[in-house]
Design an enzyme around this catalytic site. Structure first.
Site, PDB file in Angstrom:
ATOM      1  N   SER A 143     -45.876 -35.788  71.593  1.00  0.00           N
ATOM      2  CA  SER A 143     -45.745 -37.272  70.964  1.00  0.00           C
ATOM      3  C   SER A 143     -46.477 -37.233  69.564  1.00  0.00           C
ATOM      4  O   SER A 143     -47.030 -36.197  69.179  1.00  0.00           O
ATOM      5  CB  SER A 143     -46.618 -38.085  72.048  1.00  0.00           C
ATOM      6  OG  SER A 143     -47.832 -37.861  72.074  1.00  0.00           O
TER       7      SER A 143
ATOM      8  N   CYS B  22     -57.267 -65.090  64.452  1.00  0.00           N
ATOM      9  CA  CYS B  22     -57.130 -65.611  65.643  1.00  0.00           C
ATOM     10  C   CYS B  22     -58.698 -65.490  66.237  1.00  0.00           C
ATOM     11  O   CYS B  22     -59.293 -66.494  65.948  1.00  0.00           O
ATOM     12  CB  CYS B  22     -56.380 -64.540  66.429  1.00  0.00           C
ATOM     13  SG  CYS B  22     -55.664 -65.401  68.188  1.00  0.00           S
ATOM     14  N   LEU B  23     -59.123 -64.480  66.943  1.00  0.00           N
ATOM     15  CA  LEU B  23     -60.561 -64.626  67.480  1.00  0.00           C
ATOM     16  C   LEU B  23     -61.570 -64.579  66.128  1.00  0.00           C
ATOM     17  O   LEU B  23     -62.560 -65.367  66.536  1.00  0.00           O
ATOM     18  CB  LEU B  23     -60.895 -63.120  68.032  1.00  0.00           C
ATOM     19  CG  LEU B  23     -62.141 -63.378  68.833  1.00  0.00           C
ATOM     20  CD1 LEU B  23     -62.441 -64.279  69.849  1.00  0.00           C
ATOM     21  CD2 LEU B  23     -62.403 -61.649  69.478  1.00  0.00           C
TER      22      LEU B  23
ATOM     23  N   LEU C 216     -44.948 -37.695  66.815  1.00  0.00           N
ATOM     24  CA  LEU C 216     -44.401 -36.965  65.981  1.00  0.00           C
ATOM     25  C   LEU C 216     -43.683 -38.009  64.725  1.00  0.00           C
ATOM     26  O   LEU C 216     -43.222 -37.718  63.874  1.00  0.00           O
ATOM     27  CB  LEU C 216     -43.085 -36.206  66.324  1.00  0.00           C
ATOM     28  CG  LEU C 216     -43.587 -34.794  67.021  1.00  0.00           C
ATOM     29  CD1 LEU C 216     -42.494 -34.084  67.493  1.00  0.00           C
ATOM     30  CD2 LEU C 216     -44.518 -33.968  65.829  1.00  0.00           C
ATOM     31  N   GLY C 217     -43.833 -39.337  65.062  1.00  0.00           N
ATOM     32  CA  GLY C 217     -43.464 -40.429  64.005  1.00  0.00           C
ATOM     33  C   GLY C 217     -42.217 -40.650  64.188  1.00  0.00           C
ATOM     34  O   GLY C 217     -41.400 -40.900  63.388  1.00  0.00           O
TER      35      GLY C 217
ATOM     36  N   ASP D 212     -40.179 -35.011  80.101  1.00  0.00           N
ATOM     37  CA  ASP D 212     -41.022 -35.968  81.043  1.00  0.00           C
ATOM     38  C   ASP D 212     -40.114 -36.735  82.284  1.00  0.00           C
ATOM     39  O   ASP D 212     -38.894 -36.958  82.000  1.00  0.00           O
ATOM     40  CB  ASP D 212     -41.328 -37.476  80.127  1.00  0.00           C
ATOM     41  CG  ASP D 212     -42.201 -37.398  79.103  1.00  0.00           C
ATOM     42  OD1 ASP D 212     -42.839 -35.936  79.122  1.00  0.00           O
ATOM     43  OD2 ASP D 212     -42.543 -38.132  78.348  1.00  0.00           O
ATOM     44  N   ILE D 213     -40.654 -36.659  83.295  1.00  0.00           N
ATOM     45  CA  ILE D 213     -40.022 -37.207  84.520  1.00  0.00           C
ATOM     46  C   ILE D 213     -39.297 -38.692  84.370  1.00  0.00           C
ATOM     47  O   ILE D 213     -38.458 -39.004  84.398  1.00  0.00           O
ATOM     48  CB  ILE D 213     -40.705 -37.011  85.856  1.00  0.00           C
ATOM     49  CG1 ILE D 213     -41.174 -35.618  86.169  1.00  0.00           C
ATOM     50  CG2 ILE D 213     -40.224 -37.696  86.933  1.00  0.00           C
ATOM     51  CD1 ILE D 213     -41.913 -35.479  87.453  1.00  0.00           C
TER      52      ILE D 213
ATOM     53  N   GLY E  77     -58.930 -60.372  69.065  1.00  0.00           N
ATOM     54  CA  GLY E  77     -59.412 -59.609  69.813  1.00  0.00           C
ATOM     55  C   GLY E  77     -59.608 -60.431  71.187  1.00  0.00           C
ATOM     56  O   GLY E  77     -59.721 -61.475  71.135  1.00  0.00           O
TER      57      GLY E  77
ATOM     58  N   HIS F 117     -51.464 -64.971  63.984  1.00  0.00           N
ATOM     59  CA  HIS F 117     -51.579 -63.550  63.245  1.00  0.00           C
ATOM     60  C   HIS F 117     -50.553 -63.288  62.097  1.00  0.00           C
ATOM     61  O   HIS F 117     -49.465 -62.932  62.427  1.00  0.00           O
ATOM     62  CB  HIS F 117     -51.090 -62.422  64.211  1.00  0.00           C
ATOM     63  CG  HIS F 117     -52.221 -62.346  65.538  1.00  0.00           C
ATOM     64  ND1 HIS F 117     -53.085 -61.580  65.191  1.00  0.00           N
ATOM     65  CD2 HIS F 117     -52.228 -63.213  66.613  1.00  0.00           C
ATOM     66  CE1 HIS F 117     -53.808 -61.728  66.625  1.00  0.00           C
ATOM     67  NE2 HIS F 117     -53.511 -62.452  67.126  1.00  0.00           N
TER      68      HIS F 117
ATOM     69  N   GLU G 277     -50.444 -61.129  60.208  1.00  0.00           N
ATOM     70  CA  GLU G 277     -50.157 -59.765  59.782  1.00  0.00           C
ATOM     71  C   GLU G 277     -48.592 -59.163  60.345  1.00  0.00           C
ATOM     72  O   GLU G 277     -48.159 -58.250  59.981  1.00  0.00           O
ATOM     73  CB  GLU G 277     -51.135 -58.437  60.156  1.00  0.00           C
ATOM     74  CG  GLU G 277     -51.416 -58.539  61.635  1.00  0.00           C
ATOM     75  CD  GLU G 277     -52.361 -59.703  62.374  1.00  0.00           C
ATOM     76  OE1 GLU G 277     -52.342 -60.731  61.799  1.00  0.00           O
ATOM     77  OE2 GLU G 277     -52.853 -59.327  63.523  1.00  0.00           O
TER      78      GLU G 277
ATOM     79  N   LEU H  17     -41.291 -44.183  63.343  1.00  0.00           N
ATOM     80  CA  LEU H  17     -41.124 -44.287  61.785  1.00  0.00           C
ATOM     81  C   LEU H  17     -39.866 -43.594  61.504  1.00  0.00           C
ATOM     82  O   LEU H  17     -38.962 -44.116  60.284  1.00  0.00           O
ATOM     83  CB  LEU H  17     -42.229 -43.677  61.035  1.00  0.00           C
ATOM     84  CG  LEU H  17     -43.573 -44.378  61.001  1.00  0.00           C
ATOM     85  CD1 LEU H  17     -44.698 -43.317  60.312  1.00  0.00           C
ATOM     86  CD2 LEU H  17     -43.319 -45.776  59.875  1.00  0.00           C
TER      87      LEU H  17
HETATM   88  N1  GLN Z   1     -59.345 -64.254  72.950  1.00  0.00           N
HETATM   89  C1  GLN Z   1     -58.828 -65.128  72.077  1.00  0.00           C
HETATM   90  C2  GLN Z   1     -57.865 -66.060  72.590  1.00  0.00           C
HETATM   91  O1  GLN Z   1     -57.356 -65.752  73.733  1.00  0.00           O
HETATM   92  C3  GLN Z   1     -58.138 -64.737  70.938  1.00  0.00           C
HETATM   93  C4  GLN Z   1     -57.160 -63.882  71.216  1.00  0.00           C
HETATM   94  C5  GLN Z   1     -56.590 -63.231  69.764  1.00  0.00           C
HETATM   95  O2  GLN Z   1     -57.406 -62.841  68.775  1.00  0.00           O
HETATM   96  N2  GLN Z   1     -55.494 -62.544  69.843  1.00  0.00           N
HETATM   97  O3  GLN Z   1     -57.764 -67.299  72.585  1.00  0.00           O
END
Ligand code: GLN
Length: 551
Positions: free
Chosen positions: A16, A382-383, A18-19, A149-150, A355, A519, A521, A22
């Site tokens: 695994s 987010c968090l 190996l990209g 892989d099975i 997070g 998010h 990103e 991508l």
């Molecule tokens: N734990 C936080 C929530 O559930 C933030 C979640 C996150 O950062 N994606 O609201």
């Protein structure tokens, strides 16, 4: 059956990482550069219905699509490399396939028949592949796991059958394999590739193209040897050489004539590829005019895969500023009052990402306080945004002990809390949730609209009256504390159209301090960097230059 759409199946051999993801994304980019419309799909052999409940330490980032699906991180590569619009049908797992077959069985859809892997599971897989055809010219399907892989066997059997179903000329099998250079022998070795292809052929799939991952360009002789043992034409053995930046992959493949081969084998006529954009991008990435260092204060710092889209978005923000972005991952669990300054030394910007879980929370709040007080550019996602609100409440607005109820149920100031009832734009229904709700299904997921406030950093960055960004969280800003926080100087700079949900916060009297509940990103592209990341990196550059003058 006459079929206008063509299908490319990408499998992986030997090992695994190996990209393959991508490589699939880069094939998509090359085909788009020749004027074709494409989409991509990932088939994952694991039994989880989706990766939403999986630990990022094990599985890497969970990528969220506009329609709110929690998907494999390879979909992030697909979106960054191509214009394909992806959603929940672009990622199927064994769990999801079995789930629908078992649901049908319980409903009695199989009319008393014995339900089996062949044909019921394989039919369901083939149906899932066909669900993304829409009106595109080419569908690229990446099969997760490694040949042998099975657990991936039903997927392999389904793609084998697929060629017969839609016609030989409409399907291409690409196998990504590994050709290691063995120092002691002073040569590259083809045996692992031979074995992997033998395995693939034993289940009835003869690969058309071999993408050989290696650290050097393979000679004609080596390609001929691989071709002979694997029953593949020598010019269909392609070197997938290691690259400096992932955005170089389409160019390296093109240099090896991969796109010419694909269209010839699939019998498609296209214009010549337009790769200027990719060339300019790689050129910029390799020759930055300056650099900044961003401290990422988080929990999953040991595994960069966990913040894949974030790392890429920061890199994109750098591209827009002709600047290399160095990432300094700092474990939030190790930050406290005594060492914060030292740990943040060298950071031109501080970012606290999303997070879950209590671990390292106070360290994140400490780093945010440092960024606020020292006027260092700060980006909370987010968090990270939630903890920026907590920090402001505690240390500026005089709400001692303020917290999110995720981490302290009895806090006197629950500035972040679980909204038990809210209006969901997508379903146009009131949604309810509480702490006992299922871990899998209670989050605010996918794209939601947001109105940035005139004159704010967000408004200036986006330059738009309304934006749409992707969410993945349970907790929200608590409007009960809105007035008090605003009085203390917190700027609510982005809200939902009905004014109920706080989506962006800022501090007016700070060079760049922004937290967003979504998010960003997930929506950044190398050719179209996300405005917030562009603006954040720009401010980090200003901070760095200022600091150098001050020294
Ligand atoms: N734990 C936080 C929530 O559930 C933030 C979640 C996150 O950062 N994606 O609201």
């Amino acid at each position: 059956m006459a079929f206008a759409t063509k299908f490319i199946f990408v499998t992986g051999g030997v090992l695994s990482s190996l990209g393959k993801g991508l490589a699939s994304a880069a094939i998509g980019a090359l085909l788009e550069s020749r004027g074709l419309t494409i989409t991509l799909q990932k088939l994952d052999p694991y039994i989880n219905v989706d990766p939403g409940t999986m630990n990022p330490f094990q599985h890497g980032e969970v990528f969220v699509t506009d329609d709110g699906a929690e998907t494999d991180l390879d979909l992030g590569h697909y979106e960054r490399f191509t214009h394909a619009k992806l959603g929940r049908n672009n990622n199927f797992t064994t769990g999801k396939i079995y789930h629908s077959v078992i649901t049908k069985e319980r409903r009695g859809d199989y009319l008393g028949g014995t339900v089996q892997v062949i044909p019921h599971i394989t039919d369901e897989i083939k149906k899932s592949i066909l669900s993304v055809v829409d009106s595109v010219d080419v569908v690229i399907v990446e099969v997760g796991g490694t040949i042998g892989d099975i657990e991936s066997l039903p997927f392999q059997e389904a793609i084998r059958q697929f060629r017969t179903d839609v016609g030989k000329d409409n399907v291409l099998y690409v196998h990504v394999t590994f050709v290691p250079y063995i120092v002691a022998a002073g040569e590259v070795k083809t045996k692992p590739t031979q074995h992997s292809v033998k395995e693939l052929r034993s289940i009835g799939i003869q690969p058309d193209i071999l993408l050989c991952r290696t650290d050097r360009f393979l000679s004609k002789e080596i390609k001929a040897k691989i071709g002979l043992f694997c029953n593949v034409d020598v010019d269909q053995v392609i070197t997938a050489k290691d690259v400096e930046t992932i955005y170089e992959v389409p160019l390296v493949f093109h240099q090896e004539h991969l796109d010419d081969k694909i269209i010839a084998l699939l019998n498609i006529w296209t214009r010549a590829p337009k790769l200027k954009g990719w060339e300019r991008l790689v050129e910029k990435l390799k020759n930055p005019k300056s650099s900044v260092t961003i401290a990422i204060v988080g929990k999953y710092i040991h595994l960069r895969e966990s913040y894949k889209s974030l790392n890429e978005a920061l890199c994109h923000g750098g591209i827009a500023n002709d600047c290399k972005v160095n990432l300094d991952f700092v474990d939030s669990e190790t930050i406290d009052d005594s060492n914060c300054r030292e740990r943040m030394a060298g950071a031109d910007g501080i970012l606290v990402p999303g997070g879950f879980g209590t671990r390292g929370i106070e360290g994140k709040i400490r780093a945010i306080r440092f960024a606020r007080e020292e006027r260092i550019p700060f980006f909370g996602i987010c968090l990270g945004m939630q903890m920026a609100v907590v920090e402001y409440a505690r240390h500026v607005a005089g709400m001692d002990g303020a917290h999110s109820t995720e981490f302290d149920k009895d806090t006197p100031f629950s500035v972040i809390y679980l909204m038990t009832e809210w209006f969901d734009y997508k379903s146009e229904q009131i949604q309810k949730r509480d702490i006992t709700s299922d871990k899998g299904g209670t989050m605010r997921l996918g794209a939601y609209p947001c109105i940035p406030k005139k004159g704010s950093v967000a408004y200036r960055a986006y330059g738009k009256k309304e934006i749409s960004e992707r969410h993945r969280h349970r907790y929200e800003f608590n409007n009960a504390f809105k007035e008090k926080l605003e009085e203390a100087g917190l700027v609510i700079s982005g809200i939902s159209p009905d004014g109920q949900l706080v989506e962006i916060v800022e501090i007016a009297d700070h060079p760049w301090f922004l937290g967003c509940q979504f998010h960003p990103e997930f929506k950044s592209r190398p050719m179209n960097p996300h405005p917030l990341f562009v603006s954040f990196i720009e401010s980090a550059l200003v901070y760095k230059n200022q600091r150098t003058i001050d020294l």
